[in-house]
Design a protein around this motif. Sequence first.
Motif, mmCIF file in Angstrom:
data_model
loop_
_atom_site.group_PDB
_atom_site.id
_atom_site.type_symbol
_atom_site.label_atom_id
_atom_site.label_comp_id
_atom_site.label_asym_id
_atom_site.label_seq_id
_atom_site.Cartn_x
_atom_site.Cartn_y
_atom_site.Cartn_z
ATOM 1 N N ARG A 17 0.811 -1.213 0.000
ATOM 2 C CA ARG A 17 0.000 0.000 0.000
ATOM 3 C C ARG A 17 0.848 1.268 0.000
ATOM 4 N NH1 ARG A 17 -4.932 -1.547 4.230
ATOM 5 N NH2 ARG A 17 -5.719 -3.342 3.035
ATOM 6 N N LEU A 18 2.022 1.218 0.609
ATOM 7 C CA LEU A 18 2.886 2.395 0.606
ATOM 8 C C LEU A 18 3.366 2.722 -0.801
ATOM 9 C CD1 LEU A 18 4.987 1.863 3.851
ATOM 10 C CD2 LEU A 18 3.486 3.807 3.362
ATOM 11 N N VAL A 19 3.704 1.700 -1.576
ATOM 12 C CA VAL A 19 4.120 1.937 -2.958
ATOM 13 C C VAL A 19 2.935 2.421 -3.790
ATOM 14 C CG1 VAL A 19 5.055 0.873 -5.057
ATOM 15 C CG2 VAL A 19 6.058 0.345 -2.832
ATOM 16 N N LEU A 20 1.748 1.871 -3.554
ATOM 17 C CA LEU A 20 0.558 2.365 -4.245
ATOM 18 C C LEU A 20 0.312 3.841 -3.925
ATOM 19 C CD1 LEU A 20 -2.025 -0.550 -3.903
ATOM 20 C CD2 LEU A 20 -0.766 0.138 -5.946
ATOM 21 N N ALA A 21 0.496 4.217 -2.662
ATOM 22 C CA ALA A 21 0.348 5.623 -2.285
ATOM 23 C C ALA A 21 1.400 6.475 -2.983
ATOM 24 C CB ALA A 21 0.460 5.777 -0.772
ATOM 25 N N GLY A 22 2.640 5.955 -3.072
ATOM 26 C CA GLY A 22 3.691 6.677 -3.770
ATOM 27 C C GLY A 22 3.353 6.888 -5.234
ATOM 28 N N LEU A 23 2.758 5.893 -5.873
ATOM 29 C CA LEU A 23 2.358 6.016 -7.271
ATOM 30 C C LEU A 23 1.212 7.027 -7.434
ATOM 31 C CD1 LEU A 23 2.528 2.254 -8.272
ATOM 32 C CD2 LEU A 23 4.054 4.068 -9.056
ATOM 33 N N ALA A 24 0.334 7.092 -6.438
ATOM 34 C CA ALA A 24 -0.742 8.096 -6.485
ATOM 35 C C ALA A 24 -0.161 9.504 -6.402
ATOM 36 C CB ALA A 24 -1.726 7.853 -5.339
ATOM 37 N N PHE A 25 0.805 9.714 -5.501
ATOM 38 C CA PHE A 25 1.478 11.010 -5.428
ATOM 39 C C PHE A 25 2.191 11.321 -6.752
ATOM 40 C CE2 PHE A 25 1.399 10.651 -0.671
ATOM 41 C CZ PHE A 25 0.830 11.888 -0.419
ATOM 42 N N ALA A 26 2.824 10.304 -7.341
ATOM 43 C CA ALA A 26 3.533 10.519 -8.601
ATOM 44 C C ALA A 26 2.581 10.912 -9.721
ATOM 45 C CB ALA A 26 4.305 9.260 -8.985
#
Length: 233
Positions: free
Chosen positions: A58-67
Motif C-alpha cells: 500500500r505504501l508503494v501504491l500511495a507513492g504512485l498516487a502522489f507521482a
Amino acid sequence: MPRSRLILVVFVAVTAVNLLANATDNHLAEVLSKPLLMPLLAAYLWRSTVERAARTDRLVLAGLAFATGGDVALLGDGTGWFIAGMACFLGTHLCYLAAFTRGGAATALRRPPLVAVPLGYAVLTVLALAWMWAGLTDAGLAVPVAGYALALAAMATTAVTQGWRVGVGAALFLGSDLLIAAGVADVAQPPGASVLVMATYAAGQALIVAGRAAHAQAPPGAPVTPAAAPATP
C-alpha cells in the motif's frame, strides 16, 4: 496471458506514445499519455500481487498516487506548478522510503558493500546542488530543491536493500530528477532532454514496482497454493 502482464504491455505502449510525444513536441499526446503511466503501474502492482495471493504494497501504491499528481502538475507552466509537482513527488519519495525501511534496511546498509551507498549518494547530492545552486537561487528554488534532494537521496539509498531492480530503478528516478533540476537551474540541457527525463523516470518507476511485486509476501495465515507448496521427497 495473465492480466498483470497485459497491463505491463499497455504501460510499455503508453510510455512509447509519451516518449514519441516528447520527441515531436506533441503536447496533446503528452497530456493524454503522461497521466496514465503511474495508474497503469499501480494496476500492475495490484493485479500481480492478487494473482500470487500476496500482500499488495500500500505504501508503494500511495507513492504512485502522489507521482500521478506530480505528473499532472508538471504538465503546467510556471513556478507554482513546478513546486506543486515537487511536493507531490516528495510524497512519493517519503512513501517509498517508508516502504523500503521496513524490515531492517538501516542494518543492511551498515554491511559491506552497501555501506558505501549512503556516502556515494551524499557526495552526489552535495556536488549536484553545488553545481546548480546559483541557477536554483536565481529561480527562487534553491531551498525547496535542496530539501527535496535530501529525501530523494535517502529513498535511493534505502532502495539498494530491496534487490537490484528496486535499486537500479531508484537510481534512474534520481537521474531523471537531476536532469529536470539541471534544466530549471539552466546549467545543462542535453539534446532530447524531455525524452531522457521521461525514459529514465518511466523505466525507474517500472523497475521499482516490478521489484516490489516480485518480492511481495503472502499475508500471515494465508493458505499455501499448490504451486508454492514444497516438493515432497
